[in-house]
Design a protein around this motif. Sequence first.
Motif, short mmCIF file in Angstrom:
data_model
loop_
_atom_site.label_atom_id
_atom_site.label_comp_id
_atom_site.label_asym_id
_atom_site.label_seq_id
_atom_site.Cartn_x
_atom_site.Cartn_y
_atom_site.Cartn_z
N LYS A 17 0.78 -1.24 0.10
CA LYS A 17 -0.07 0.01 0.27
C LYS A 17 0.79 1.16 -0.09
CE LYS A 17 -3.64 -2.17 2.37
NZ LYS A 17 -4.56 -2.01 3.73
N LEU A 18 0.48 2.22 -0.69
CA LEU A 18 1.19 3.44 -0.69
C LEU A 18 -0.05 4.40 -0.07
CD1 LEU A 18 3.46 4.93 -1.52
CD2 LEU A 18 2.32 5.60 -3.78
N ASN A 19 0.35 4.78 1.22
CA ASN A 19 -0.80 5.61 1.85
C ASN A 19 -0.03 7.14 2.13
OD1 ASN A 19 1.14 5.53 4.08
ND2 ASN A 19 -0.06 3.76 4.84
N ALA A 20 -0.94 7.82 2.60
CA ALA A 20 -0.66 9.21 2.97
C ALA A 20 0.77 9.52 3.92
CB ALA A 20 -1.78 9.96 3.47
N THR A 21 0.83 8.51 4.71
CA THR A 21 1.82 8.51 5.60
C THR A 21 3.31 8.20 4.85
OG1 THR A 21 0.68 7.57 7.34
CG2 THR A 21 3.05 7.44 7.70
#
Length: 233
Positions: A17-21
Amino acid sequence: MRLTPDAWIFWQGGVFKLNATIVFTWALMALLVVGAVLITRRLATGHERSRWQNLLEIVVMAMVGQIKDVGLKHPRRYLGFLGTLFLFVAAAALGTVIPGFEPPTASLSTTVALALCVWVAVPVFGIYGQGLAGYLKSYLQPTPIMLPFNLISEASRTLALAVRLFGNMMSGAMIIAILLSITPFFFPIVMTVLGLLTGMVQAYIFTILAAVYIAAATRSGTAAKKPSSAAAA
């Protein structure tokens, strides 16, 4: 309403996953690197200096002074690590004024990573300051019975660093988000300003605590030698 930037997913492929964090963390690091390069590329040694160089010198001297006040004898030795910690957390807090930006420090994964950096840096600086034998001996002080308690202390203060920073940063973002949904626009602006102040305070506290832990690791061997030298005299 997102409780953490981890819930904001930009891309997902299977278990990855490529999340905002991740996105905001790398964006923030890139911004700090580019800013450092731009500010330091034309440093002057004369009386005429740019405003950015004056600002840089003020920040660096303030950091050196704070590190010295904690009790570290060679503050510039620790400036790179502690200064980077402070600037990252402070920049994350200042970024909250940018629409759409969510501070990565509002994610527990980020604060745990920062706390683990401190956890690794403490023995590294401790061994560098007093040698491997001297640092390991500090876990047996004042008696060997204290070994398990000292080990528990190392783990618990790392967890405390992570949870403290995460709780304070996330709570500020949550309060602003709630106020934006139920109150007029002016009041959340005031809370945003207070959030910036809180973020700067958290950056200062996190850095000072890291400096205190490093000072304890580098100073314990010296402190232990003083009574023996006094007895010999």
